[in-house]
Design a protein around this motif. Structure first.
Motif, PDB file in Angstrom:
ATOM      1  N   TRP A 139       0.864  -1.187   0.000  1.00  0.00           N
ATOM      2  CA  TRP A 139       0.000   0.000   0.000  1.00  0.00           C
ATOM      3  C   TRP A 139       0.893   1.227   0.000  1.00  0.00           C
ATOM      4  O   TRP A 139       2.098   1.127   0.249  1.00  0.00           O
ATOM      5  CB  TRP A 139      -0.908  -0.010   1.232  1.00  0.00           C
ATOM      6  CG  TRP A 139      -2.202   0.745   1.048  1.00  0.00           C
ATOM      7  CD1 TRP A 139      -2.537   1.969   1.557  1.00  0.00           C
ATOM      8  CD2 TRP A 139      -3.341   0.297   0.309  1.00  0.00           C
ATOM      9  NE1 TRP A 139      -3.812   2.323   1.164  1.00  0.00           N
ATOM     10  CE2 TRP A 139      -4.330   1.309   0.400  1.00  0.00           C
ATOM     11  CE3 TRP A 139      -3.626  -0.850  -0.433  1.00  0.00           C
ATOM     12  CZ2 TRP A 139      -5.577   1.204  -0.218  1.00  0.00           C
ATOM     13  CZ3 TRP A 139      -4.860  -0.971  -1.038  1.00  0.00           C
ATOM     14  CH2 TRP A 139      -5.818   0.054  -0.936  1.00  0.00           C
ATOM     15  N   GLY A 140       0.314   2.372  -0.295  1.00  0.00           N
ATOM     16  CA  GLY A 140       1.073   3.614  -0.284  1.00  0.00           C
ATOM     17  C   GLY A 140       0.502   4.598   0.711  1.00  0.00           C
ATOM     18  O   GLY A 140      -0.680   4.544   1.063  1.00  0.00           O
ATOM     19  N   TRP A 141       1.336   5.511   1.175  1.00  0.00           N
ATOM     20  CA  TRP A 141       0.897   6.554   2.111  1.00  0.00           C
ATOM     21  C   TRP A 141       1.745   7.789   1.888  1.00  0.00           C
ATOM     22  O   TRP A 141       2.961   7.701   1.643  1.00  0.00           O
ATOM     23  CB  TRP A 141       1.040   6.063   3.552  1.00  0.00           C
ATOM     24  CG  TRP A 141       0.673   7.102   4.578  1.00  0.00           C
ATOM     25  CD1 TRP A 141      -0.576   7.553   4.885  1.00  0.00           C
ATOM     26  CD2 TRP A 141       1.570   7.820   5.438  1.00  0.00           C
ATOM     27  NE1 TRP A 141      -0.520   8.504   5.877  1.00  0.00           N
ATOM     28  CE2 TRP A 141       0.780   8.689   6.231  1.00  0.00           C
ATOM     29  CE3 TRP A 141       2.955   7.827   5.609  1.00  0.00           C
ATOM     30  CZ2 TRP A 141       1.341   9.540   7.184  1.00  0.00           C
ATOM     31  CZ3 TRP A 141       3.516   8.668   6.553  1.00  0.00           C
ATOM     32  CH2 TRP A 141       2.715   9.505   7.332  1.00  0.00           C
ATOM     33  N   VAL A 142       1.093   8.961   1.965  1.00  0.00           N
ATOM     34  CA  VAL A 142       1.775  10.241   1.822  1.00  0.00           C
ATOM     35  C   VAL A 142       1.631  11.006   3.132  1.00  0.00           C
ATOM     36  O   VAL A 142       0.521  11.194   3.636  1.00  0.00           O
ATOM     37  CB  VAL A 142       1.180  11.066   0.671  1.00  0.00           C
ATOM     38  CG1 VAL A 142       1.919  12.396   0.538  1.00  0.00           C
ATOM     39  CG2 VAL A 142       1.243  10.292  -0.638  1.00  0.00           C
ATOM     40  N   PRO A 186       0.978  13.869   5.519  1.00  0.00           N
ATOM     41  CA  PRO A 186       0.349  15.184   5.387  1.00  0.00           C
ATOM     42  C   PRO A 186       1.236  16.302   5.918  1.00  0.00           C
ATOM     43  O   PRO A 186       0.984  17.476   5.634  1.00  0.00           O
ATOM     44  CB  PRO A 186      -0.924  15.036   6.229  1.00  0.00           C
ATOM     45  CG  PRO A 186      -0.580  14.017   7.257  1.00  0.00           C
ATOM     46  CD  PRO A 186       0.330  13.048   6.561  1.00  0.00           C
ATOM     47  N   ASN A 187       2.270  15.956   6.680  1.00  0.00           N
ATOM     48  CA  ASN A 187       3.154  16.964   7.265  1.00  0.00           C
ATOM     49  C   ASN A 187       4.324  17.317   6.368  1.00  0.00           C
ATOM     50  O   ASN A 187       4.743  18.484   6.309  1.00  0.00           O
ATOM     51  CB  ASN A 187       3.681  16.466   8.610  1.00  0.00           C
ATOM     52  CG  ASN A 187       2.567  16.245   9.621  1.00  0.00           C
ATOM     53  OD1 ASN A 187       1.560  16.943   9.611  1.00  0.00           O
ATOM     54  ND2 ASN A 187       2.741  15.258  10.483  1.00  0.00           N
ATOM     55  N   THR A 188       4.867  16.329   5.682  1.00  0.00           N
ATOM     56  CA  THR A 188       6.071  16.561   4.876  1.00  0.00           C
ATOM     57  C   THR A 188       5.863  16.306   3.392  1.00  0.00           C
ATOM     58  O   THR A 188       6.704  16.697   2.577  1.00  0.00           O
ATOM     59  CB  THR A 188       7.215  15.654   5.361  1.00  0.00           C
ATOM     60  OG1 THR A 188       6.851  14.280   5.134  1.00  0.00           O
ATOM     61  CG2 THR A 188       7.489  15.866   6.844  1.00  0.00           C
ATOM     62  N   GLY A 189       4.779  15.636   3.028  1.00  0.00           N
ATOM     63  CA  GLY A 189       4.565  15.283   1.628  1.00  0.00           C
ATOM     64  C   GLY A 189       5.402  14.107   1.166  1.00  0.00           C
ATOM     65  O   GLY A 189       5.374  13.749  -0.015  1.00  0.00           O
ATOM     66  N   ARG A 190       6.135  13.479   2.059  1.00  0.00           N
ATOM     67  CA  ARG A 190       6.977  12.349   1.682  1.00  0.00           C
ATOM     68  C   ARG A 190       6.106  11.140   1.359  1.00  0.00           C
ATOM     69  O   ARG A 190       5.076  10.907   2.005  1.00  0.00           O
ATOM     70  CB  ARG A 190       7.975  11.999   2.790  1.00  0.00           C
ATOM     71  CG  ARG A 190       8.891  13.149   3.189  1.00  0.00           C
ATOM     72  CD  ARG A 190      10.048  12.699   4.052  1.00  0.00           C
ATOM     73  NE  ARG A 190      11.013  11.900   3.277  1.00  0.00           N
ATOM     74  CZ  ARG A 190      11.968  12.421   2.508  1.00  0.00           C
ATOM     75  NH1 ARG A 190      12.091  13.730   2.402  1.00  0.00           N
ATOM     76  NH2 ARG A 190      12.800  11.636   1.855  1.00  0.00           N
ATOM     77  N   GLU A 191       6.529  10.376   0.368  1.00  0.00           N
ATOM     78  CA  GLU A 191       5.797   9.179  -0.039  1.00  0.00           C
ATOM     79  C   GLU A 191       6.457   7.940   0.556  1.00  0.00           C
ATOM     80  O   GLU A 191       7.689   7.823   0.572  1.00  0.00           O
ATOM     81  CB  GLU A 191       5.752   9.058  -1.566  1.00  0.00           C
ATOM     82  CG  GLU A 191       4.914  10.141  -2.231  1.00  0.00           C
ATOM     83  CD  GLU A 191       4.731   9.931  -3.727  1.00  0.00           C
ATOM     84  OE1 GLU A 191       3.903  10.638  -4.324  1.00  0.00           O
ATOM     85  OE2 GLU A 191       5.410   9.040  -4.300  1.00  0.00           O
ATOM     86  N   TYR A 192       5.609   7.023   1.025  1.00  0.00           N
ATOM     87  CA  TYR A 192       6.106   5.791   1.636  1.00  0.00           C
ATOM     88  C   TYR A 192       5.406   4.583   1.021  1.00  0.00           C
ATOM     89  O   TYR A 192       4.215   4.641   0.689  1.00  0.00           O
ATOM     90  CB  TYR A 192       5.849   5.785   3.146  1.00  0.00           C
ATOM     91  CG  TYR A 192       6.616   6.830   3.921  1.00  0.00           C
ATOM     92  CD1 TYR A 192       7.885   6.563   4.430  1.00  0.00           C
ATOM     93  CD2 TYR A 192       6.064   8.086   4.156  1.00  0.00           C
ATOM     94  CE1 TYR A 192       8.588   7.520   5.151  1.00  0.00           C
ATOM     95  CE2 TYR A 192       6.760   9.052   4.875  1.00  0.00           C
ATOM     96  CZ  TYR A 192       8.020   8.763   5.372  1.00  0.00           C
ATOM     97  OH  TYR A 192       8.715   9.717   6.079  1.00  0.00           O
ATOM     98  N   ALA A 193       6.154   3.502   0.890  1.00  0.00           N
ATOM     99  CA  ALA A 193       5.592   2.201   0.534  1.00  0.00           C
ATOM    100  C   ALA A 193       5.452   1.385   1.805  1.00  0.00           C
ATOM    101  O   ALA A 193       6.400   1.294   2.602  1.00  0.00           O
ATOM    102  CB  ALA A 193       6.487   1.475  -0.466  1.00  0.00           C
TER     103      ALA A 193
END
Length: 580
Positions: free
Chosen positions: A80-83, A85-92
């Motif tokens: 799944w993916g997540w962004v 909301p504080n830094t805009g960084r993308e994570y898998a």
């Protein structure tokens, strides 16, 4: 993936079944490929049908992370993916046999392991996860595992990598489970394939993520392998605004009314020819058609991969329309739809992208692919388990069970990556690489009434100019490539503000949402008095619609929305806001 539920019912592990033998041998069959893939990490464009050793078409390789870099996992599974909301960084969020690994993919060519959350009990081939309100919810087939709940916001603060994480909370209302699906609009989690409710829907309120509460369940149709839950916004007026689940129930596609969680009701069920195992599916963008993969029909009936198509214009009487047949016999596993593009993880034939613009005619066509398992396309349980195509960057992340996970960049249509700063009769270019449903006309919507966006007719692959005239505020607009069928491809673009003198102005919006971010309620000013207010979540699903005809200002409660970024539209304008 079909697991012990299927194996117990359809395979006796002690009788020498060929299928069971294949299942046990899958690691051995992959050893020769691992020696190639483990040494191949670099960004590589798809050129002449290959990205390094990987067959491809209109999808580039950004990066590959092997199992050794995922805390030496034995296998991957869901993703799944997540962004932030504080830094805009993308994570898998990468499911593994030993737990869940969180990978920072903000720079898609240089991903790194932020840390791991160990499994709650023991390791398992199967793990399923989703993000909601900045929390990750994780289920597994491991006995007694329950649902782990992990606060994703802590990922931004890690300075020593990889970290070892502890679960933030835990839901023990189930032991093992196979899949879960969270309705982002309502905050209800549907756990499926668990040791409760005969393996059917187990419904939990996770609006307070740290205090999940059991609401009810549905067991009348037996085991549910996977499902799609939503507040219905399709063409069937009888069910508009009610929460339903389209359940993939092993031996049938079943639709369930879950509006009253304490009294869920069966709506309808449907079977089709050559049914092997009803596995998983996703709605098309108009919420009329449902696309589904059958995990066992390739092996049971010696046929190629099939993507099945259902017309759900009437939820009480769904219709099977037929199937799209792929050119290989690999097993299809998970499907996700973004606009008109269908992203399928089909085990040994990789991530395949289908064009669904003519789905109303029961027609799908393959326009792109990336084969994560180059050795062969056999109908064997290995290769890509799942993918996630909803990241703002446009990157697609996908797991390959016994290799690791991949970061991919689709290039079917290439748009400007940064804010478009053209102004006062300026142009920007788009490049169409894939064989879409030509001819296509160009339009841009979501901007003021004194604005026009147009371009030449797109007759085939190539680069085309898009012309903008008039004035506009800084905002996200929608680029439409309109087919003669009446359907279109839609792409978000970001425009810098421009007045009629051709000067790029500081940030200003005609459509204003305040407060932004918001907790309880938002006030919208500058709305189109001739239209409704619509709010869409990050996956493009309509979650709120409000009659605003005759008004220029209105207030709307957002307390029922999950945390995240939403797009609010009024007439041809749109603006993004954050729900905390």
């Amino acid at each position: 993936m079909v697991l012990s539920h299927w194996m117990i019912l359809k395979i006796n592990p002690n009788n020498g079944s060929p299928l069971y033998s294949i299942f046990l041998m899958k690691k051995i069959l992959l050893l020769s490929f691992l020696s190639v893939s483990l040494s191949f990490h670099a960004q590589t464009p798809c050129s002449d049908g290959f990205a390094g050793p990987y067959p491809c078409n209109h999808i580039d390789l950004q990066a590959f992370m092997p199992l050794a870099d995922l805390n030496f996992a034995s296998n991957t599974n869901d993703i799944w993916g997540w962004v932030s909301p504080n830094t805009g960084r993308e994570y898998a969020l990468v499911g593994c046999d030993h737990g869940t690994v969180f990978v920072d993919i903000t720079n898609p060519t240089q991903p790194f392991n932020v840390g791991r959350l160990a499994t709650h009990t023991t390791g398992s081939l199967w793990r399923d996860l989703e993000a909601y309100q900045n929390y990750c919810f994780i289920g597994s087939e491991a006995p007694g595992h329950g649902i782990q709940i992990f606060d994703l916001l802590q990922l931004d603060g890690i300075t020593e990598f990889p970290a070892t994480f502890e679960e933030t909370a835990h839901y023990a209302g189930v032991g093992r489970s196979h899949t879960l699906n969270i309705d982002q609009a309502t905050g209800f989690m549907y756990i499926m394939g668990s040791d409760t409710y005969s393996g059917g829907l187990h419904i939990v309120d996770v609006n307070d993520p740290l205090n999940p509460t059991l609401l009810g369940g549905f067991s009348e149709d037996g085991y549910t392998h996977d499902g799609y839950a939503l507040v219905y916004n399709g063409p069937d007026a009888d069910w508009l605004g009610k929460e339903v689940v389209v359940a993939c129930n092993d031996d049938a596609l079943t639709i369930v009314d879950v509006d009253d969680k304490t009294d869920c009701q069966y709506i309808s069920t449907l079977v089709y020819p050559n049914l092997g195992y009803v596995h998983q599916g996703w709605f098309t963008k108009d919420f009329r058609y449902f696309l589904m993969d059958d995990e066992l029909d390739e092996m049971d009936f010696d046929q190629n991969t099939r993507t099945h198509i259902f017309d759900l214009v009437d939820l009480d009487a769904p219709v099977y329309m037929g199937f799209y047949e792929h050119n290989s016999p690999s097993i299809d596993h998970n499907i996700y739809v973004l606009d008109q593009f269908v992203y399928e993880s089909n085990y040994r034939s990789g991530v395949r992208v289908l064009d669904a613009i003519l789905v109303e005619d029961a027609e799908l066509s393959e326009i792109a692919y990336f084969d994560l398992f180059p050795n062969n396309d056999f109908a064997v349980f290995s290769g890509t388990w799942s993918n996630y195509p909803y990241l703002p960057s446009g990157n697609v992340i996908a797991t390959s069970m016994y290799d690791g996970f991949f970061i991919l960049k689709p290039t079917m249509v290439i748009l400007p990556e940064d804010t478009i700063t053209v102004c006062n009769s300026g142009t920007f270019d788009i490049t169409v690489n894939a064989n879409l449903h030509f001819p296509l006309s160009i339009a841009v919507e979501g901007v003021g009434v004194d604005f026009n966006g147009s371009g030449p007719i797109i007759t085939g692959p190539g680069t085309y100019p898009v012309s903008l005239t008039g004035s506009w505020n800084e905002q996200v607009a929608t680029l439409h490539l309109q087919s003669t069928s009446g359907n279109d491809y839609e792409f978000p673009i970001t425009l810098a503000a421009c007045n009629t003198s051709g000067i790029v102005e500081p940030f200003a919006v005609r459509l204003i949402v305040s407060p932004n971010p918001a907790n309880e309620e938002i006030t919208i000013k500058g709305i189109d008095p001739h239209s409704n207010i619509s709010i869409y979540d990050a996956m493009g699903r309509l979650v709120v619609q409000k009659n605003a005809v005759g008004q220029v200002q209105i207030s709307i409660s957002v307390r029922e929305l999950a945390s995240g970024i939403y797009t609010l539209t009024s007439g041809k304008e749109s603006v993004k806001f954050e729900r905390l």
